[in-house]
Design an enzyme around this catalytic site. Structure first.
Site, PDB file in Angstrom:
ATOM      1  N   TYR A  34       6.311 -22.171 -28.385  1.00 27.44           N
ATOM      2  CA  TYR A  34       4.884 -22.417 -27.889  1.00 27.44           C
ATOM      3  C   TYR A  34       4.587 -23.638 -28.037  1.00 27.44           C
ATOM      4  O   TYR A  34       5.264 -24.606 -27.845  1.00 27.44           O
ATOM      5  CB  TYR A  34       4.162 -21.351 -28.840  1.00 27.44           C
ATOM      6  N   LYS A  89       8.531   4.512 -13.689  1.00 31.48           N
ATOM      7  CA  LYS A  89       9.113   3.701 -12.648  1.00 31.48           C
ATOM      8  C   LYS A  89       9.405   2.282 -13.316  1.00 31.48           C
ATOM      9  O   LYS A  89      10.639   1.620 -13.098  1.00 31.48           O
ATOM     10  CB  LYS A  89       8.162   3.572 -11.754  1.00 31.48           C
ATOM     11  N   GLU A 131       3.296   1.944  -5.295  1.00 28.67           N
ATOM     12  CA  GLU A 131       3.666   3.082  -5.437  1.00 28.67           C
ATOM     13  C   GLU A 131       2.664   4.117  -5.591  1.00 28.67           C
ATOM     14  O   GLU A 131       1.256   3.743  -6.039  1.00 28.67           O
ATOM     15  CB  GLU A 131       4.230   2.809  -6.874  1.00 28.67           C
ATOM     16  N   ASP A 132       2.751   5.312  -4.988  1.00 29.38           N
ATOM     17  CA  ASP A 132       1.956   6.433  -4.665  1.00 29.38           C
ATOM     18  C   ASP A 132       0.417   5.954  -4.340  1.00 29.38           C
ATOM     19  O   ASP A 132      -0.698   6.403  -5.070  1.00 29.38           O
ATOM     20  CB  ASP A 132       1.816   6.844  -6.294  1.00 29.38           C
ATOM     21  N   ASP A 157       7.593   4.600  -1.806  1.00 34.43           N
ATOM     22  CA  ASP A 157       7.627   5.868  -1.203  1.00 34.43           C
ATOM     23  C   ASP A 157       7.859   5.798   0.216  1.00 34.43           C
ATOM     24  O   ASP A 157       8.387   7.137   0.680  1.00 34.43           O
ATOM     25  CB  ASP A 157       5.924   6.443  -1.496  1.00 34.43           C
ATOM     26  N   GLY A 191       3.670  11.171   7.361  1.00 34.05           N
ATOM     27  CA  GLY A 191       2.822  10.501   6.578  1.00 34.05           C
ATOM     28  C   GLY A 191       3.672   9.112   6.423  1.00 34.05           C
ATOM     29  O   GLY A 191       4.770   8.780   6.945  1.00 34.05           O
ATOM     30  N   ALA A 192       3.536   8.700   4.893  1.00 29.95           N
ATOM     31  CA  ALA A 192       4.205   7.164   4.473  1.00 29.95           C
ATOM     32  C   ALA A 192       5.552   7.451   4.521  1.00 29.95           C
ATOM     33  O   ALA A 192       6.378   6.574   5.237  1.00 29.95           O
ATOM     34  CB  ALA A 192       3.569   6.817   3.144  1.00 29.95           C
ATOM     35  N   ASN A 313      17.162  10.490  -4.247  1.00 36.01           N
ATOM     36  CA  ASN A 313      16.418  10.047  -5.376  1.00 36.01           C
ATOM     37  C   ASN A 313      16.111   8.501  -5.158  1.00 36.01           C
ATOM     38  O   ASN A 313      17.099   7.625  -4.860  1.00 36.01           O
ATOM     39  CB  ASN A 313      17.100  10.445  -6.550  1.00 36.01           C
ATOM     40  N   ASN A 314      14.940   8.084  -5.084  1.00 35.97           N
ATOM     41  CA  ASN A 314      14.542   6.953  -4.700  1.00 35.97           C
ATOM     42  C   ASN A 314      15.284   5.737  -5.854  1.00 35.97           C
ATOM     43  O   ASN A 314      15.217   4.509  -5.541  1.00 35.97           O
ATOM     44  CB  ASN A 314      13.218   6.587  -4.854  1.00 35.97           C
TER      45      ASN A 314
END
EC number: 1.1.1.38
Length: 379
Positions: A34, A89, A131-132, A157, A191-192, A313-314
């Site tokens: 610092y 996540k 996300e989402d 997603d 969709g997405a 699985n992502n």
């Protein structure tokens, strides 16, 4: 919810914390970390902003951003209820990719406001993981942020699902002695995830004219009115033979079914597929087709669940994708990088394929380093 519930016990107090990477045990330590020492680093970065990635955490930091509008299969539950997922996540990023990630849950679902806020936050990070966020808003948000920011923006997603799906399909086709370009593929869901999976499969070698996409109203085709946006683009890109009707018509003679819709597909429709094909029923927690039913007609079956073989699985994708993109100092994540990620995932188990193991386990420590190296090389 009880004190004995192991889920709530694990989440009490959150799943992550901040830890220092430097010692702070003496006055000298404080003066270096610092004031006054930190001022010299600030001045250097002010003169040469590119030094920030070397002398701050931004070179290894990702923001995990949501507006809470499409959380898991729970829908629009808002930013506070989304936080446990975003924390999860973030810890996956750290565990599997060595990437520091911060969950950011925004109390707005206005596209312009989300773009403004994330753009303002961006100097604190080396990448943005969306996300989402519900479709179709997620497409515009990602596009605008990708254009505005000099760092990678990735809607998991969409693209995480697409990368792992391509890896799984590549290995399933290899196992069955098929070529991607010969497969007739039906994608249930526009969709997405459906949009991204369609584009990713085509980028990876599936023939666009042999792909048919269905939404809740039936097959997308160029003669269908009232589509708009991404669905118009899909209709122009796929289904060159202009099939019409519902999912039953689409599946007649199909080799592959990929479900990313959350709906239900009748067994009678699946029975119309070419025998010995491939079914990926990825809706979670309830697959579009129960795996036991799918196995009556398909040689290879995958789901999004961890309690069945072949989980798409992502987590197989996003930690390594960002690790590689950050290492390469990439400004964006290209299709070539995503295809490279899929090839790397597929390659981890390519020498030991079985019908129940076409993708690696989400816990396989080989995956993220392989994906990171491939993505960095393709950047």
């Amino acid at each position: 919810m009880t004190s004995a519930d192991p889920v709530f016990a694990l989440h009490r107090g959150g799943k992550m914390a901040v830890a220092s990477t430097v010692p702070l045990t003496s006055r000298e330590d404080l003066s270096l970390a610092y004031t006054p020492g930190v001022a010299r680093v600030c001045e250097a970065i002010a003169e040469r902003p590119e030094l920030a990635v070397e002398y701050t955490w931004t070179g290894n930091a990702v923001a995990v951003v949501t507006d809470g509008s499409a959380v898991l299969g729970l829908g629009n539950i808002g930013p506070r209820a989304a936080m446990p997922v975003m924390e999860g996540k973030a810890v996956l990023f750290k565990q599997f990719g060595g990437v520091d990630a911060v969950p950011i849950c925004l109390d707005t679902q206005d596209v312009d406001e989300i773009v403004r806020v994330v753009t303002a936050l961006a100097p604190s990070f080396g990448g943005i993981n969306l996300e989402d966020i519900s479709a179709p808003r997620c497409f515009e948000i990602e596009r605008r942020l990708d254009e505005a920011l000099p760092i990678p923006v990735f809607h998991d997603d969409q693209h995480g699902t697409a990368i792992v799906t391509l890896a799984a399909l590549r290995n399933a086709a290899t196992l069955l002695g098929r070529h991607l370009g010969d497969l007739r593929v039906v994608i249930s869901g526009a969709g997405a995830a459906g949009v991204a999976v369609t584009k990713m499969l085509i980028a990876g070698g599936v023939c666009a004219e042999r792909v048919v996409v269905c939404d809740s109203k039936g097959i997308l085709h160029r003669g269908r009115s009232g589509l708009g946006g991404a669905k118009d683009e899909l209709a122009a890109l796929t289904n060159r033979v202009r099939l019409t009707g519902g999912i039953e018509n689409a599946l007649a003679g199909a080799d592959v079914l990929i479900g990313v819709s959350g709906g239900t597909i009748d067994e009678s429709a699946v029975a119309r597929m070419t025998p010995g094909g491939i079914v990926f029923a990825l809706a979670n927690p309830t697959p579009e087709v129960h795996p036991d039913v799918a196995a009556r007609y398909a040689a290879v079956v995958a789901t999004g669940r961890s309690d069945y073989p072949n989980q798409i699985n992502n987590v197989l994708a996003f930690p390594g994708v960002f690790r590689g993109a950050l290492a390469a100092r990439a400004r964006t994540i290209t299709d070539a990088m995503k295809v490279a990620a899929a090839d790397a995932i597929a390659g981890v188990v390519a020498s030991s394929l079985t019908a129940d193991a076409i993708v690696p386990s989400a816990l396989d420590p080989r995956v993220a380093p392989a994906v990171a190296a491939a993505v960095a090389a393709a950047a």
